[in-house]
Motif scaffolding. Structure first.
Motif, PDB file in Angstrom:
ATOM      1  N   GLU A   1      50.536 -29.369 -50.334  1.00  9.68           N
ATOM      2  CA  GLU A   1      51.933 -29.064 -50.669  1.00  9.68           C
ATOM      3  C   GLU A   1      52.810 -30.303 -50.545  1.00  9.68           C
ATOM      4  OE1 GLU A   1      51.904 -24.363 -49.329  1.00  9.68           O
ATOM      5  OE2 GLU A   1      52.966 -25.829 -48.092  1.00  9.68           O
ATOM      6  N   LYS A   2      52.569 -31.087 -49.504  1.00  8.28           N
ATOM      7  CA  LYS A   2      53.361 -32.294 -49.283  1.00  8.28           C
ATOM      8  C   LYS A   2      53.065 -33.333 -50.373  1.00  8.28           C
ATOM      9  CE  LYS A   2      56.074 -34.620 -46.501  1.00  8.28           C
ATOM     10  NZ  LYS A   2      57.429 -34.231 -46.213  1.00  8.28           N
ATOM     11  N   ARG A   3      51.821 -33.378 -50.832  1.00  9.32           N
ATOM     12  CA  ARG A   3      51.399 -34.351 -51.827  1.00  9.32           C
ATOM     13  C   ARG A   3      52.109 -34.135 -53.157  1.00  9.32           C
ATOM     14  NH1 ARG A   3      47.309 -35.580 -55.512  1.00  9.32           N
ATOM     15  NH2 ARG A   3      46.395 -37.621 -55.176  1.00  9.32           N
ATOM     16  N   ASN A   4      52.454 -32.895 -53.438  1.00  9.38           N
ATOM     17  CA  ASN A   4      53.131 -32.587 -54.696  1.00  9.38           C
ATOM     18  C   ASN A   4      54.598 -32.994 -54.679  1.00  9.38           C
ATOM     19  OD1 ASN A   4      50.828 -31.576 -55.872  1.00  9.38           O
ATOM     20  ND2 ASN A   4      51.222 -29.485 -55.198  1.00  9.38           N
ATOM     21  N   THR A   5      55.110 -33.349 -53.515  1.00  7.65           N
ATOM     22  CA  THR A   5      56.477 -33.862 -53.434  1.00  7.65           C
ATOM     23  C   THR A   5      56.388 -35.374 -53.317  1.00  7.65           C
ATOM     24  OG1 THR A   5      56.536 -33.692 -51.028  1.00  7.65           O
ATOM     25  CG2 THR A   5      57.251 -31.757 -52.271  1.00  7.65           C
ATOM     26  N   ALA A   6      57.495 -36.003 -53.026  1.00  9.64           N
ATOM     27  CA  ALA A   6      57.492 -37.467 -52.855  1.00  9.64           C
ATOM     28  C   ALA A   6      56.726 -37.791 -51.574  1.00  9.64           C
ATOM     29  CB  ALA A   6      58.923 -37.975 -52.774  1.00  9.64           C
ATOM     30  N   PHE A   7      55.510 -38.271 -51.696  1.00 14.35           N
ATOM     31  CA  PHE A   7      54.613 -38.479 -50.552  1.00 14.35           C
ATOM     32  C   PHE A   7      54.167 -39.936 -50.537  1.00 14.35           C
ATOM     33  CE2 PHE A   7      50.387 -38.062 -48.497  1.00 14.35           C
ATOM     34  CZ  PHE A   7      50.782 -37.409 -47.351  1.00 14.35           C
ATOM     35  N   HIS A   8      54.663 -40.669 -49.582  1.00 12.56           N
ATOM     36  CA  HIS A   8      54.329 -42.089 -49.509  1.00 12.56           C
ATOM     37  C   HIS A   8      53.816 -42.428 -48.113  1.00 12.56           C
ATOM     38  CE1 HIS A   8      56.227 -42.638 -53.372  1.00 12.56           C
ATOM     39  NE2 HIS A   8      57.305 -42.023 -52.913  1.00 12.56           N
ATOM     40  N   THR A   9      52.657 -41.915 -47.769  1.00 12.59           N
ATOM     41  CA  THR A   9      52.062 -42.211 -46.466  1.00 12.59           C
ATOM     42  C   THR A   9      50.547 -42.122 -46.590  1.00 12.59           C
ATOM     43  OG1 THR A   9      52.131 -41.680 -44.109  1.00 12.59           O
ATOM     44  CG2 THR A   9      52.140 -39.827 -45.605  1.00 12.59           C
ATOM     45  N   ASN A  10      49.856 -42.535 -45.571  1.00 15.67           N
ATOM     46  CA  ASN A  10      48.409 -42.496 -45.533  1.00 15.67           C
ATOM     47  C   ASN A  10      47.961 -41.036 -45.439  1.00 15.67           C
ATOM     48  OD1 ASN A  10      45.714 -42.489 -44.667  1.00 15.67           O
ATOM     49  ND2 ASN A  10      45.984 -44.325 -43.424  1.00 15.67           N
ATOM     50  N   GLU A  11      47.231 -40.562 -46.434  1.00 13.73           N
ATOM     51  CA  GLU A  11      46.793 -39.164 -46.459  1.00 13.73           C
ATOM     52  C   GLU A  11      45.957 -38.808 -45.241  1.00 13.73           C
ATOM     53  OE1 GLU A  11      46.470 -38.176 -51.213  1.00 13.73           O
ATOM     54  OE2 GLU A  11      44.651 -38.658 -50.098  1.00 13.73           O
ATOM     55  N   GLU A  12      45.032 -39.683 -44.881  1.00 10.71           N
ATOM     56  CA  GLU A  12      44.144 -39.400 -43.758  1.00 10.71           C
ATOM     57  C   GLU A  12      44.941 -39.263 -42.460  1.00 10.71           C
ATOM     58  OE1 GLU A  12      41.198 -42.353 -42.888  1.00 10.71           O
ATOM     59  OE2 GLU A  12      40.205 -41.093 -41.412  1.00 10.71           O
ATOM     60  N   ALA A  13      45.841 -40.190 -42.205  1.00 13.13           N
ATOM     61  CA  ALA A  13      46.642 -40.150 -40.981  1.00 13.13           C
ATOM     62  C   ALA A  13      47.525 -38.913 -40.966  1.00 13.13           C
ATOM     63  CB  ALA A  13      47.493 -41.408 -40.867  1.00 13.13           C
ATOM     64  N   TYR A  14      48.107 -38.600 -42.098  1.00 12.07           N
ATOM     65  CA  TYR A  14      48.978 -37.429 -42.185  1.00 12.07           C
ATOM     66  C   TYR A  14      48.183 -36.148 -41.924  1.00 12.07           C
ATOM     67  CZ  TYR A  14      52.442 -34.131 -43.889  1.00 12.07           C
ATOM     68  OH  TYR A  14      53.333 -33.098 -43.985  1.00 12.07           O
ATOM     69  N   LEU A  15      47.042 -35.999 -42.593  1.00 13.36           N
ATOM     70  CA  LEU A  15      46.210 -34.808 -42.431  1.00 13.36           C
ATOM     71  C   LEU A  15      45.712 -34.684 -40.993  1.00 13.36           C
ATOM     72  CD1 LEU A  15      44.771 -32.349 -43.631  1.00 13.36           C
ATOM     73  CD2 LEU A  15      42.895 -33.868 -44.284  1.00 13.36           C
ATOM     74  N   PHE A  16      45.271 -35.794 -40.427  1.00 12.75           N
ATOM     75  CA  PHE A  16      44.776 -35.757 -39.051  1.00 12.75           C
ATOM     76  C   PHE A  16      45.903 -35.355 -38.096  1.00 12.75           C
ATOM     77  CE2 PHE A  16      41.737 -36.418 -35.823  1.00 12.75           C
ATOM     78  CZ  PHE A  16      42.407 -36.959 -34.739  1.00 12.75           C
ATOM     79  N   GLY A  17      47.084 -35.895 -38.304  1.00  8.68           N
ATOM     80  CA  GLY A  17      48.226 -35.542 -37.461  1.00  8.68           C
ATOM     81  C   GLY A  17      48.571 -34.070 -37.567  1.00  8.68           C
ATOM     82  N   VAL A  18      48.556 -33.543 -38.773  1.00  8.36           N
ATOM     83  CA  VAL A  18      48.844 -32.121 -38.977  1.00  8.36           C
ATOM     84  C   VAL A  18      47.787 -31.271 -38.270  1.00  8.36           C
ATOM     85  CG1 VAL A  18      48.891 -30.275 -40.710  1.00  8.36           C
ATOM     86  CG2 VAL A  18      50.124 -32.407 -41.123  1.00  8.36           C
ATOM     87  N   CYS A  19      46.512 -31.626 -38.454  1.00 14.08           N
ATOM     88  CA  CYS A  19      45.424 -30.862 -37.830  1.00 14.08           C
ATOM     89  C   CYS A  19      45.494 -30.945 -36.304  1.00 14.08           C
ATOM     90  CB  CYS A  19      44.068 -31.354 -38.335  1.00 14.08           C
ATOM     91  SG  CYS A  19      43.761 -30.941 -40.067  1.00 14.08           S
ATOM     92  N   LYS A  20      45.814 -32.103 -35.801  1.00 12.84           N
ATOM     93  CA  LYS A  20      45.948 -32.298 -34.356  1.00 12.84           C
ATOM     94  C   LYS A  20      47.045 -31.376 -33.806  1.00 12.84           C
ATOM     95  CE  LYS A  20      47.217 -36.112 -31.373  1.00 12.84           C
ATOM     96  NZ  LYS A  20      47.432 -37.553 -31.294  1.00 12.84           N
ATOM     97  N   ASN A  21      48.196 -31.372 -34.464  1.00 15.03           N
ATOM     98  CA  ASN A  21      49.291 -30.509 -34.022  1.00 15.03           C
ATOM     99  C   ASN A  21      48.943 -29.031 -34.145  1.00 15.03           C
ATOM    100  OD1 ASN A  21      51.008 -32.597 -33.270  1.00 15.03           O
ATOM    101  ND2 ASN A  21      51.811 -32.808 -35.345  1.00 15.03           N
ATOM    102  N   LEU A  22      48.264 -28.666 -35.226  1.00 17.16           N
ATOM    103  CA  LEU A  22      47.827 -27.277 -35.386  1.00 17.16           C
ATOM    104  C   LEU A  22      46.852 -26.883 -34.281  1.00 17.16           C
ATOM    105  CD1 LEU A  22      47.307 -27.115 -39.258  1.00 17.16           C
ATOM    106  CD2 LEU A  22      49.007 -25.838 -37.927  1.00 17.16           C
TER     107      LEU A  22
END
Length: 164
Positions: free
Chosen positions: A45-66
Motif C-alpha cells: 500500500e505504501k509503495r503505491n504512494t510516494a515511496f522513497h525509502t529502502n523497501e527491505e528496511a521499511y518492511l523489516f521495521g513494519v514486521c518488527k513493530n507488528l
C-alpha cells in the motif's frame, strides 16, 4: 513488474530475515508468516504512494513493530486470564518446596526470597535485615541455604520429590 512477481521476490529476499528475527524472540514459523504477510500489505500500500525509502528496511521495521505489538497483546491476554487479586493455588510440588523453605525459619525464608525471587541487591538486604556488612549478609544467606540442604538430606529428598 507484475504484482505477483513482486510479492514473490519480496518473499524470497526479505522473509528469511523476518522469520529469523521472530524465531529468536520465541515466535513460530506460522507467526512469522502472519506477521510478514501483514507487513507486505503495508509495504504494498505504501509503495503505491510516494515511496522513497529502502523497501527491505521499511518492511523489516513494519514486521518488527507488528511482532512487538503481537507479543505485547499475547502477554496481556495471558495475564488477563488470571484475576489480578487472586493468586493461583500452589501445586503439591510448590507446597513441598514452601514447607522445606519454611523449615529453615521465617527470617531465612524472607532473606532467600529477597535474594532469589525479588532479585534485590545485597546492600538493600543488609539494610533491611540489619546486618553489619555485605559479607555478613552473604554468610547468613549461605547459612539459610545450608539449613534447607540439611533438611533435604535428613528427609532423603531428591530432585524428583518436587515434581508431580
Amino acid at each position: 513488474m507484475e504484482r505477483k512477481e513482486l510479492i514473490k521476490q519480496w518473499y524470497i529476499s526479505y522473509f528469511p530475515k523476518v522469520a529469523s528475527f521472530i524465531a529468536k524472540r520465541g515466535g513460530t514459523l506460522d507467526d512469522a508468516r502472519d506477521i510478514f504477510q501483514e507487513g507486505l500489505i503495508v509495504l504494498y500500500e505504501k509503495r503505491n504512494t510516494a515511496f522513497h525509502t529502502n523497501e527491505e528496511a521499511y518492511l523489516f521495521g513494519v514486521c518488527k513493530n507488528l511482532w512487538f505489538k503481537h507479543s505485547t497483546d499475547q502477554a496481556r491476554f495471558q495475564n488477563a486470564t488470571i484475576d489480578p487479586g487472586e493468586e493461583p493455588e500452589p501445586t503439591v510440588a510448590e507446597n513441598r518446596l514452601l514447607q522445606l523453605l519454611d523449615s529453615a525459619g521465617k527470617k531465612c525464608m524472607q532473606l532467600l526470597q529477597r535474594f532469589y525471587y525479588d532479585n534485590e541487591k545485597t546492600e538493600t538486604i543488609r539494610e533491611e535485615f540489619g546486618f553489619s556488612t555485605n559479607h555478613s549478609t552473604a554468610v547468613q544467606k549461605y547459612k539459610c541455604l545450608e539449613k534447607v540442604r540439611e533438611t533435604v538430606k535428613q528427609n532423603s529428598l531428591s530432585y524428583e520429590s518436587f515434581f508431580e
